[in-house]
Design a protein around this motif. Structure first.
Motif, PDB file in Angstrom:
ATOM      1  N   LEU A 156      41.970  36.094  35.236  1.00 20.42           N
ATOM      2  CA  LEU A 156      42.962  36.370  36.278  1.00 20.42           C
ATOM      3  C   LEU A 156      44.091  35.332  36.247  1.00 20.42           C
ATOM      4  N   ALA A 157      43.735  34.074  36.043  1.00 19.10           N
ATOM      5  CA  ALA A 157      44.738  33.005  35.999  1.00 19.10           C
ATOM      6  C   ALA A 157      45.701  33.200  34.830  1.00 19.10           C
ATOM      7  N   HIS A 159      46.494  36.032  33.523  1.00 17.71           N
ATOM      8  CA  HIS A 159      47.355  37.169  33.865  1.00 17.71           C
ATOM      9  C   HIS A 159      48.474  36.739  34.813  1.00 17.71           C
ATOM     10  N   LYS A 160      48.120  35.892  35.787  1.00 20.68           N
ATOM     11  CA  LYS A 160      49.084  35.514  36.823  1.00 20.68           C
ATOM     12  C   LYS A 160      50.021  34.397  36.382  1.00 20.68           C
ATOM     13  N   TYR A 161      49.477  33.404  35.665  1.00 19.78           N
ATOM     14  CA  TYR A 161      50.264  32.202  35.388  1.00 19.78           C
ATOM     15  C   TYR A 161      50.445  31.893  33.901  1.00 19.78           C
ATOM     16  N   TYR A 163      50.641  34.514  31.261  1.00 24.39           N
ATOM     17  CA  TYR A 163      50.659  35.778  30.514  1.00 24.39           C
ATOM     18  C   TYR A 163      51.373  35.654  29.174  1.00 24.39           C
ATOM     19  N   HIS A 166      48.397  35.169  27.211  1.00 28.84           N
ATOM     20  CA  HIS A 166      47.431  36.269  27.275  1.00 28.84           C
ATOM     21  C   HIS A 166      47.965  37.568  26.677  1.00 28.84           C
ATOM     22  N   GLU A 251      46.668  45.299  35.131  1.00 24.80           N
ATOM     23  CA  GLU A 251      46.398  44.542  36.354  1.00 24.80           C
ATOM     24  C   GLU A 251      45.228  45.136  37.143  1.00 24.80           C
ATOM     25  N   TYR A 254      39.317  42.604  35.982  1.00 21.49           N
ATOM     26  CA  TYR A 254      39.421  41.316  35.288  1.00 21.49           C
ATOM     27  C   TYR A 254      38.065  40.757  34.851  1.00 21.49           C
ATOM     28  N   THR A 266      40.069  44.054  43.055  1.00 21.29           N
ATOM     29  CA  THR A 266      40.926  44.166  41.867  1.00 21.29           C
ATOM     30  C   THR A 266      40.506  45.336  40.977  1.00 21.29           C
TER      31      THR A 266
END
Length: 290
Positions: A156-157, A159-161, A163, A166, A251, A254, A266
């Motif tokens: 998840l991290a 994906h968010k911070y 990417y 990733h 999204e 995860y 999610t």
């Protein structure tokens, strides 16, 4: 009845004899082997070998040749075949991660354990005695939970911070087994490697249990990425559809087991997709009955 009882007893004796023979071989093997061979080289080589065997088995059949056709018909995203032109870069990426992330990490863990094991009992335990059944159950259960928690929040991290790192893994919207570990080296280290080893280190797991978890975990990750819901897939298991949907929609989904996705909602899009599929299947069943 007496014959059945005798047969069961003979089977138990044979099983115990096999266990005793393996225990004697293992004790001798540990005594004769170099510590680095066991804790570094085999810990690295066994899961990496399993990765190529399992991944190339899929690639050499359904992924590349789409044969046998009855198996290829189980592909979750049949309109998105594996791009054959991408094979070279996939192989290059996997080899790079294996030799320049996983292997150095194995050495780093080995030397770190020289400090942490005598002080805090953290590491991989090299023991001439076989692990007990209790240790097997406890270690596997604990590491499955640790694996899920670390992977979910790490994934998840990224994906968010993170990417920009990733997105390498998400080049394939319809994944196959061979691309399960296709990833940026930073993600390979922080998510893929540490998620499967952190729990094993914390409980100072027997090296045989480490090898078992790494090999089975490697093949499981590839199965989650294979892109096919084969007829032998357990009916209550959402994988590999669960993770395939993640690659399709990004999204969503995860985790590995689904319970953290459910807890943090999610997986909402995934549950909606399942309802749509169930409704479509029910409608098709009604048509056949009419």
């Amino acid at each position: 009845q007496s014959q059945k009882t005798m047969l069961m007893m003979m089977t138990m004796v044979q099983d115990q004899a096999a266990v005793d023979a393996f225990a004697a071989w293992w004790a001798s093997f540990v005594e004769r082997s170099d510590e680095k061979l066991l804790l570094v080289w085999l810990t690295w080589l066994l899961p990496q070998s399993a990765y190529w065997i399992w991944g190339l088995l899929h690639m050499a059949t359904v992924d590349w040749f789409h044969r046998p056709t009855w198996l290829y018909s189980y592909k979750i995203q049949p309109k998105v075949p594996f791009p054959r032109s991408a094979l070279k870069k996939v192989v290059k990426n996997i080899l790079m991660n294996q030799f320049f992330v996983y292997l150095p990490a194995s050495f780093a863990m080995y030397y770190t354990f020289q400090y942490t094991q005598p002080r805090w009992n953290i590491g991989f335990r090299l023991d001439p005695e076989l692990p007990s059944l209790r240790e097997l159950v406890v270690v596997m259960a604990f590491n499955v939970v640790m694996n899920e928690v670390w992977f979910y929040f790490g994934h998840l991290a990224f994906h968010k911070y993170g990417y920009k790192y990733h997105k390498v893994h998400h080049e394939f919207k319809a994944p196959v087994a061979l691309v399960a570990a296709y990833a940026h080296p930073l993600e390979t280290l922080l998510v893929n490697l540490l998620s499967v080893t952190a729990g094993l280190m914390l409980v100072n797991a027997h090296i045989l249990l480490v090898w078992l978890y790494l090999v089975v975990g490697t093949m499981t990750a590839q199965t989650h990425h294979c892109g096919y819901r084969f007829p032998w897939t357990l009916p209550w298991d959402d994988e590999p559809d669960f993770h395939d949907f993640h690659h399709e929609k990004f999204e969503v989904n995860y985790g590995l087991l689904g319970w953290l996705d459910r807890l943090f909602n999610t997986d909402a899009a995934w549950r909606a997709r399942k309802r749509e599929l169930a409704a479509a299947a029910a409608a098709e069943g009604n048509k056949k009955q009419q």
